[in-house]
Design a protein around this motif. Sequence first.
Motif, PDB file in Angstrom:
ATOM      1  N   LEU A 369       0.799  -1.020   0.123  1.00  0.00           N
ATOM      2  CA  LEU A 369       0.037   0.049   0.034  1.00  0.00           C
ATOM      3  C   LEU A 369       0.826   1.366  -0.033  1.00  0.00           C
ATOM      4  O   LEU A 369       0.509   2.441  -0.485  1.00  0.00           O
ATOM      5  N   TYR A 370       2.116   1.134   0.612  1.00  0.00           N
ATOM      6  CA  TYR A 370       3.198   2.301   0.468  1.00  0.00           C
ATOM      7  C   TYR A 370       3.357   2.604  -0.854  1.00  0.00           C
ATOM      8  O   TYR A 370       3.807   3.669  -1.371  1.00  0.00           O
ATOM      9  N   ASN A 371       3.767   1.433  -1.682  1.00  0.00           N
ATOM     10  CA  ASN A 371       4.296   1.510  -2.745  1.00  0.00           C
ATOM     11  C   ASN A 371       3.047   2.279  -3.880  1.00  0.00           C
ATOM     12  O   ASN A 371       3.388   3.074  -4.669  1.00  0.00           O
ATOM     13  N   VAL A 372       1.913   1.848  -3.542  1.00  0.00           N
ATOM     14  CA  VAL A 372       0.786   2.560  -4.208  1.00  0.00           C
ATOM     15  C   VAL A 372       0.732   3.993  -3.840  1.00  0.00           C
ATOM     16  O   VAL A 372       0.721   4.829  -4.947  1.00  0.00           O
ATOM     17  N   LEU A 373       0.934   4.600  -2.650  1.00  0.00           N
ATOM     18  CA  LEU A 373       0.900   5.919  -2.279  1.00  0.00           C
ATOM     19  C   LEU A 373       1.881   6.398  -2.936  1.00  0.00           C
ATOM     20  O   LEU A 373       1.981   7.762  -3.292  1.00  0.00           O
ATOM     21  N   ALA A 374       3.007   5.816  -3.123  1.00  0.00           N
ATOM     22  CA  ALA A 374       4.438   6.489  -3.610  1.00  0.00           C
ATOM     23  C   ALA A 374       4.400   6.564  -5.015  1.00  0.00           C
ATOM     24  O   ALA A 374       5.251   7.107  -5.699  1.00  0.00           O
ATOM     25  N   GLY A 375       3.316   5.875  -5.683  1.00  0.00           N
ATOM     26  CA  GLY A 375       3.235   5.993  -7.221  1.00  0.00           C
ATOM     27  C   GLY A 375       4.140   4.702  -7.966  1.00  0.00           C
ATOM     28  O   GLY A 375       4.103   5.028  -9.169  1.00  0.00           O
ATOM     29  N   HIS A 376       4.566   3.819  -7.219  1.00  0.00           N
ATOM     30  CA  HIS A 376       5.109   2.947  -7.985  1.00  0.00           C
ATOM     31  C   HIS A 376       4.454   1.852  -8.397  1.00  0.00           C
ATOM     32  O   HIS A 376       4.598   1.301  -9.524  1.00  0.00           O
ATOM     33  N   MET A 377       3.142   1.713  -7.626  1.00  0.00           N
ATOM     34  CA  MET A 377       2.399   0.479  -8.144  1.00  0.00           C
ATOM     35  C   MET A 377       0.951   1.075  -8.129  1.00  0.00           C
ATOM     36  O   MET A 377       0.948   2.180  -7.564  1.00  0.00           O
ATOM     37  N   SER A 378       0.134   0.260  -8.688  1.00  0.00           N
ATOM     38  CA  SER A 378      -1.233   0.328  -8.483  1.00  0.00           C
ATOM     39  C   SER A 378      -1.936  -0.445  -7.798  1.00  0.00           C
ATOM     40  O   SER A 378      -1.492  -1.735  -7.396  1.00  0.00           O
ATOM     41  N   LEU A 379      -3.284  -0.334  -7.260  1.00  0.00           N
ATOM     42  CA  LEU A 379      -4.085  -1.299  -6.601  1.00  0.00           C
ATOM     43  C   LEU A 379      -4.183  -2.562  -7.602  1.00  0.00           C
ATOM     44  O   LEU A 379      -4.242  -3.608  -6.973  1.00  0.00           O
ATOM     45  N   VAL A 380      -4.656  -2.280  -8.976  1.00  0.00           N
ATOM     46  CA  VAL A 380      -4.698  -3.569  -9.883  1.00  0.00           C
ATOM     47  C   VAL A 380      -3.707  -3.334 -10.864  1.00  0.00           C
ATOM     48  O   VAL A 380      -3.548  -2.052 -11.381  1.00  0.00           O
ATOM     49  N   GLY A 381      -3.350  -4.388 -11.283  1.00  0.00           N
ATOM     50  CA  GLY A 381      -2.198  -4.580 -12.597  1.00  0.00           C
ATOM     51  C   GLY A 381      -1.496  -5.660 -12.406  1.00  0.00           C
ATOM     52  O   GLY A 381      -1.563  -6.593 -11.486  1.00  0.00           O
ATOM     53  N   PRO A 382      -0.448  -5.988 -13.557  1.00  0.00           N
ATOM     54  CA  PRO A 382       0.252  -7.082 -13.279  1.00  0.00           C
ATOM     55  C   PRO A 382       1.142  -6.977 -12.156  1.00  0.00           C
ATOM     56  O   PRO A 382       1.471  -6.238 -11.681  1.00  0.00           O
ATOM     57  N   ARG A 383       1.487  -8.352 -11.902  1.00  0.00           N
ATOM     58  CA  ARG A 383       2.620  -8.582 -10.609  1.00  0.00           C
ATOM     59  C   ARG A 383       4.113  -7.721 -11.299  1.00  0.00           C
ATOM     60  O   ARG A 383       4.552  -7.871 -12.250  1.00  0.00           O
ATOM     61  N   PRO A 384       4.730  -7.057 -10.301  1.00  0.00           N
ATOM     62  CA  PRO A 384       6.049  -6.509 -10.751  1.00  0.00           C
ATOM     63  C   PRO A 384       7.049  -7.687 -10.628  1.00  0.00           C
ATOM     64  O   PRO A 384       7.210  -8.487  -9.841  1.00  0.00           O
ATOM     65  N   PRO A 385       7.896  -7.714 -11.679  1.00  0.00           N
ATOM     66  CA  PRO A 385       8.932  -9.059 -11.995  1.00  0.00           C
ATOM     67  C   PRO A 385      10.151  -8.238 -11.344  1.00  0.00           C
ATOM     68  O   PRO A 385      10.437  -7.133 -11.149  1.00  0.00           O
ATOM     69  N   LEU A 386      10.945  -9.479 -11.167  1.00  0.00           N
ATOM     70  CA  LEU A 386      12.257  -9.107 -10.677  1.00  0.00           C
ATOM     71  C   LEU A 386      13.185  -8.999 -12.041  1.00  0.00           C
ATOM     72  O   LEU A 386      13.121  -9.173 -13.186  1.00  0.00           O
TER      73      LEU A 386
END
Length: 458
Positions: A369-386
């Motif tokens: 949820l912190y990553n979402v607030l920081a703009g790195h991620m969204s609540l919905v989307g593909p999983r982030p890969p390595l």
Amino acid sequence: MALTVDLLGAATPVGVLGALEGQPRPLLTGVLVGAAWPLVEALRGRYAPESLGRRGAVLPVVRDWLTMLGGLASVCVAARIEVSAAAWVVALLPCLVATVAHRELAHRHTSASRDRAPGPRRVLVVGEAEGVDGLLARLAGRTDGEYLVVGSHVVGGGTADPAQPAPVRLPVGAAGRSDGEGADAVLKRAVEADADLVFVVPGRSLSGERLRRLAWALHDDGRDLAVVPGLVDVARHRLRPARVAGMTVLHVVPAARRGLPVLSKRVTDVVGALVLAVLLAPLLVAVALAVRLSSPGPVVYRQVRVGQGRVPFRMWKFRTMVDAADRMRPALEAVNEHDGAMFKMRRDPRVTRLGRVLRRYSLDELPQLYNVLAGHMSLVGPRPPLPEEVERYDETELRRLSVKPGITGLWQVSGRSDLSWEETVALDLSYVDNWSYAKDVDLLARTLRAVVSARGAY
């Protein structure tokens, strides 16, 4: 039924409110407002059978309701009618609730009716050899049981795959054979196979005029015709039919990448992440204490992942593995249970006992949820890969990175780690290509059920 629910759901509370407030002609007001709501729904095509039985009808209904409120407000301003805005919004809420409830019931009824259907539709596939083989292969890979291929009918040159259902060759341009006789031959094959639906793969041997004659023959015999345009995984909302020179063409609209839908997604991300962080604060504290006390190591594990546009970022998770688990991974590569670029093991020895519980119910993902607030991620989307996984991506797989990664998505609600790499990529590409705000809302609702079931979580 939908029309009646909408009409009464809007007219009744508005009429009652008008009578209680002593307004003149409350009955007429209720009728007029009651007619406005079905009118808006009709103009948006909400009474079409395919719309009534469709999943995810809540958000479109809410948008229609807001449109109606705006229209009624404009009428009141133009006619200089003084009304209590709060009272009228409250009075119109029942029609929104009634419509949403009816649409949900309609969807369930449609699904139940489909389940009770006597069987899948019997399909005859018609086209040139290559097109027929391709379509048969795609249909064979589906397990939803909606269509049952009972045969194929090959036209033109080429050789059909003998592994596919037995074809009947229809020579094109042979002596003594006309377009009408060709249509009759296809119809004869459909009758022999007892097919009620014919799938046609267009090609050089099936021109527009031949298709027209084939449609005449099939429809006159009470059978249906469907033309397969060759589009793969394109959502219905992206298709716009149009007429060009007497032909029907399909415009494929790109998924939204800017404008109001994208802004709405970001607002939903920020507001949703804040609300969830506040509501789940006691749970976050409890999980953090449990991780701290269960095994040595940090509470939160920060790992470099690749986000939108191949930009790396640090993703936060509650630690579910033993300390220094990353250094143990090379020794486990030989027993990786997942194909493709992803590493997964059902019984990963690095996962702690508490970590298995956290993973089972996706509690380890909550710090994102912190990553979402920081703009790195969204609540919905593909999983982030390595990063090491991205290095092995081909051009098709890199398209997964054209949108922000998410905490949840199609992968999470469709089986998670039980899916093959090919299935995972297909789901992510489907999301990227067919994204819509309504799709995000639907996926958020389906996530709760997937987390409770814990299927494919390890």
